[in-house]
Design a protein around this motif. Structure first.
Motif, PDB file in Angstrom:
ATOM      1  N   LEU A 100      37.567  77.229  59.038  1.00 43.05           N
ATOM      2  CA  LEU A 100      38.012  78.337  58.736  1.00 43.05           C
ATOM      3  C   LEU A 100      38.227  78.893  60.233  1.00 43.05           C
ATOM      4  O   LEU A 100      39.528  78.567  61.113  1.00 43.05           O
ATOM      5  CB  LEU A 100      37.867  79.684  57.899  1.00 43.05           C
ATOM      6  N   VAL A 101      37.039  79.320  60.164  1.00 42.23           N
ATOM      7  CA  VAL A 101      37.170  80.235  61.737  1.00 42.23           C
ATOM      8  C   VAL A 101      37.336  78.830  63.314  1.00 42.23           C
ATOM      9  O   VAL A 101      37.918  79.285  64.006  1.00 42.23           O
ATOM     10  CB  VAL A 101      35.712  81.154  61.736  1.00 42.23           C
ATOM     11  N   ALA A 102      36.538  77.351  62.987  1.00 43.41           N
ATOM     12  CA  ALA A 102      36.678  77.293  63.886  1.00 43.41           C
ATOM     13  C   ALA A 102      38.612  76.773  64.453  1.00 43.41           C
ATOM     14  O   ALA A 102      38.969  76.639  64.741  1.00 43.41           O
ATOM     15  CB  ALA A 102      36.311  75.398  63.186  1.00 43.41           C
ATOM     16  N   ALA A 103      39.144  76.662  62.880  1.00 40.72           N
ATOM     17  CA  ALA A 103      40.028  75.845  62.703  1.00 40.72           C
ATOM     18  C   ALA A 103      41.204  77.649  63.437  1.00 40.72           C
ATOM     19  O   ALA A 103      41.773  77.174  64.468  1.00 40.72           O
ATOM     20  CB  ALA A 103      40.987  76.115  61.925  1.00 40.72           C
ATOM     21  N   PHE A 104      40.927  79.040  63.546  1.00 42.82           N
ATOM     22  CA  PHE A 104      41.705  79.336  64.408  1.00 42.82           C
ATOM     23  C   PHE A 104      41.393  79.297  65.365  1.00 42.82           C
ATOM     24  O   PHE A 104      42.340  79.832  66.370  1.00 42.82           O
ATOM     25  CB  PHE A 104      41.125  81.317  63.958  1.00 42.82           C
ATOM     26  N   VAL A 105      39.828  78.791  65.841  1.00 44.16           N
ATOM     27  CA  VAL A 105      39.894  79.048  67.262  1.00 44.16           C
ATOM     28  C   VAL A 105      41.027  77.256  67.692  1.00 44.16           C
ATOM     29  O   VAL A 105      41.687  77.840  69.417  1.00 44.16           O
ATOM     30  CB  VAL A 105      38.010  78.457  67.892  1.00 44.16           C
ATOM     31  N   LEU A 106      40.511  76.261  67.359  1.00 42.48           N
ATOM     32  CA  LEU A 106      41.953  75.536  67.640  1.00 42.48           C
ATOM     33  C   LEU A 106      43.449  75.708  68.109  1.00 42.48           C
ATOM     34  O   LEU A 106      44.122  74.853  68.683  1.00 42.48           O
ATOM     35  CB  LEU A 106      41.636  74.227  66.716  1.00 42.48           C
ATOM     36  N   ALA A 119      51.475  69.692  67.420  1.00 42.98           N
ATOM     37  CA  ALA A 119      50.741  68.126  66.867  1.00 42.98           C
ATOM     38  C   ALA A 119      49.209  67.800  66.936  1.00 42.98           C
ATOM     39  O   ALA A 119      48.583  67.084  66.520  1.00 42.98           O
ATOM     40  CB  ALA A 119      51.696  66.411  67.656  1.00 42.98           C
ATOM     41  N   GLN A 120      49.188  68.483  68.406  1.00 44.37           N
ATOM     42  CA  GLN A 120      47.558  67.815  69.024  1.00 44.37           C
ATOM     43  C   GLN A 120      46.741  68.999  68.012  1.00 44.37           C
ATOM     44  O   GLN A 120      45.705  68.238  67.706  1.00 44.37           O
ATOM     45  CB  GLN A 120      47.163  68.530  70.600  1.00 44.37           C
ATOM     46  N   SER A 121      46.979  69.988  67.720  1.00 50.83           N
ATOM     47  CA  SER A 121      46.179  71.067  67.058  1.00 50.83           C
ATOM     48  C   SER A 121      45.811  70.813  65.946  1.00 50.83           C
ATOM     49  O   SER A 121      45.226  70.091  65.289  1.00 50.83           O
ATOM     50  CB  SER A 121      46.806  72.470  67.274  1.00 50.83           C
ATOM     51  N   MET A 122      47.473  70.007  65.614  1.00 53.04           N
ATOM     52  CA  MET A 122      47.455  69.151  63.737  1.00 53.04           C
ATOM     53  C   MET A 122      46.365  68.363  63.070  1.00 53.04           C
ATOM     54  O   MET A 122      45.146  68.201  62.557  1.00 53.04           O
ATOM     55  CB  MET A 122      48.993  69.068  63.645  1.00 53.04           C
ATOM     56  N   ARG A 123      46.081  67.125  65.029  1.00 53.01           N
ATOM     57  CA  ARG A 123      44.975  66.431  64.358  1.00 53.01           C
ATOM     58  C   ARG A 123      43.965  67.049  64.151  1.00 53.01           C
ATOM     59  O   ARG A 123      42.455  66.530  64.211  1.00 53.01           O
ATOM     60  CB  ARG A 123      45.240  65.677  65.558  1.00 53.01           C
ATOM     61  N   TRP A 167      48.478  77.407  56.414  1.00 50.25           N
ATOM     62  CA  TRP A 167      49.461  78.245  56.709  1.00 50.25           C
ATOM     63  C   TRP A 167      49.224  77.870  58.212  1.00 50.25           C
ATOM     64  O   TRP A 167      50.130  77.834  58.767  1.00 50.25           O
ATOM     65  CB  TRP A 167      49.139  80.414  56.468  1.00 50.25           C
ATOM     66  N   LEU A 168      48.107  77.807  58.371  1.00 50.64           N
ATOM     67  CA  LEU A 168      47.869  77.369  59.568  1.00 50.64           C
ATOM     68  C   LEU A 168      48.928  76.577  60.703  1.00 50.64           C
ATOM     69  O   LEU A 168      49.058  76.107  61.645  1.00 50.64           O
ATOM     70  CB  LEU A 168      46.483  77.217  60.890  1.00 50.64           C
ATOM     71  N   TYR A 169      48.811  75.398  59.731  1.00 50.93           N
ATOM     72  CA  TYR A 169      49.629  74.720  59.567  1.00 50.93           C
ATOM     73  C   TYR A 169      50.642  74.813  60.237  1.00 50.93           C
ATOM     74  O   TYR A 169      50.959  73.577  61.108  1.00 50.93           O
ATOM     75  CB  TYR A 169      49.758  73.325  58.784  1.00 50.93           C
ATOM     76  N   LEU A 170      51.520  75.624  60.160  1.00 48.51           N
ATOM     77  CA  LEU A 170      52.829  75.895  60.206  1.00 48.51           C
ATOM     78  C   LEU A 170      52.544  76.519  61.698  1.00 48.51           C
ATOM     79  O   LEU A 170      54.373  76.202  62.289  1.00 48.51           O
ATOM     80  CB  LEU A 170      53.433  77.414  59.029  1.00 48.51           C
ATOM     81  N   PHE A 171      52.039  76.866  62.407  1.00 53.28           N
ATOM     82  CA  PHE A 171      51.677  77.444  63.561  1.00 53.28           C
ATOM     83  C   PHE A 171      51.374  76.331  64.893  1.00 53.28           C
ATOM     84  O   PHE A 171      50.995  76.734  65.921  1.00 53.28           O
ATOM     85  CB  PHE A 171      51.348  78.740  63.588  1.00 53.28           C
ATOM     86  N   ALA A 172      50.721  74.913  64.010  1.00 48.54           N
ATOM     87  CA  ALA A 172      50.018  73.761  64.937  1.00 48.54           C
ATOM     88  C   ALA A 172      50.494  73.198  65.450  1.00 48.54           C
ATOM     89  O   ALA A 172      51.894  72.633  65.073  1.00 48.54           O
ATOM     90  CB  ALA A 172      49.285  73.330  64.246  1.00 48.54           C
TER      91      ALA A 172
END
Length: 320
Positions: free
Chosen positions: A88-94, A162-166, A155-160
């Motif tokens: 989760l914290v890594a996802a926030f960073v990405l 294309a590259q961040s989603m991958r 929920w983070l997917y909504l703000f990602a």
């Protein structure tokens, strides 16, 4: 018993050596120049092999020690929320971090994963202290943490973009092909140090089987031991997630089935768990090398194998 466990350890070490050699050799292609083959070996195959070995060892040893500390055969870095907290914290960073942090991912991702893993471990530790004797409640709390972090990542997917989603998908599915030399340079020493700390306390973990009161009479401080082991597990799992993402079932099933074979003595169980976990991920890496069209998500492979094994263990009444 010592001879029996020793033979299993030797056999597992030989199997791991053969699997590592096969992974390294799989990238060697005839017809290419020696320089190209050398680059394939040092830049692709060797980081892949190191990633598989240290990640498998970290998750399996962490699972084995957590099952003793929490006194529950279902304790696992993924199930109780340590892996998901790191992811989760890594996802926030990405996704949400400023570009300055994203430009230094080899350093920021391990720190982010350590932070998430330590916070999740602190929650689990506080719950284990508060719910002393109710180990099922601790596991359920861990499942709740995992579910909550999964929802937040959704929920983070909504703000990602294309590259961040991958990149975020990598953390969910797991991969052995993402780590490079810089990430390994930061994460590998942390994993090795954490595993050495856990292994050094193997005898104390054996005493913990008998209960806290007996452990105190034997000169072991159970609260300090549990805190030490959980912090070491958090660091090891955080580093593993930083280089390979979230990998399911490995830390749960490897120590469980090893206990059926070599017993509960952690002096043998912990090194056997490390070698077995490393061997399994090496075999997964080898299978992925043989698949011509895509790199297989590691968590998909381990979940495909681990799910039926977990159900089988439950049907046989082995998880009690």
């Amino acid at each position: 018993m010592k001879t029996h466990a020793g033979r299993w350890l030797v056999a597992l070490c030989v199997l791991m050596f053969c699997a590592a050699a096969a992974v390294l050799a799989s990238g060697w292609q005839t017809g290419l120049s020696n320089q190209v083959n050398s680059q394939i070996l040092w830049q692709l195959q060797l980081p892949l092999t190191i990633t598989a070995v240290i990640t498998g060892a970290a998750l399996s040893v962490s699972g084995a020690s957590l099952q003793v500390v929490l006194r529950n055969p279902l304790a696992d870095p993924g199930i109780i929320g340590i892996s998901s907290g790191a992811s989760l914290v890594a996802a926030f960073v990405l996704i949400l971090a400023p570009q300055a942090l994203v430009d230094h991912l080899p350093y920021t991702l391990p720190v982010a994963c350590f932070t998430g893993a330590l916070f999740s471990t602190w929650l689990i530790y506080r719950l284990s202290v508060r719910l002393r004797g109710i180990n099922t409640a601790v596991i359920l709390a861990g499942i709740a943490i995992t579910t909550l972090t999964s929802a937040i990542m959704g929920w983070l997917y909504l703000f990602a973009d294309a590259q961040s989603m991958r990149n975020l998908t990598f953390w969910i599915m797991g991969s052995l092909h993402q780590a490079d030399a810089w990430v390994l340079l930061v994460s590998a020493p942390i994993i090795v140090l954490s595993l050495l700390i856990i292994g050094r306390n193997a005898t104390a973990l054996n005493v913990l089987y008998t209960g806290d009161l007996t452990a105190k009479s034997a000169g072991v401080d159970p609260d300090r031991l549990k805190l030490t082991i959980m912090i070491a597990c958090a660091l090891a799992v955080g580093a593993a997630v930083a280089i390979a993402g979230s990998i399911a079932f490995l830390g749960l099933l490897v120590p469980h089935y090893l206990r059926l074979v070599i017993g509960h003595n952690n002096r043998y169980l912990l090194p056997a768990s490390a070698v077995t976990g490393a061997t399994i991920l090496l075999l997964v890496a080898l299978i992925s090398e043989w698949v011509p069209f895509a790199a297989l998500p590691v968590s998909m492979v381990t979940a495909t194998i681990g799910g039926p094994l977990l159900l089988f263990a439950m049907v046989k009444g082995q998880l009690k």
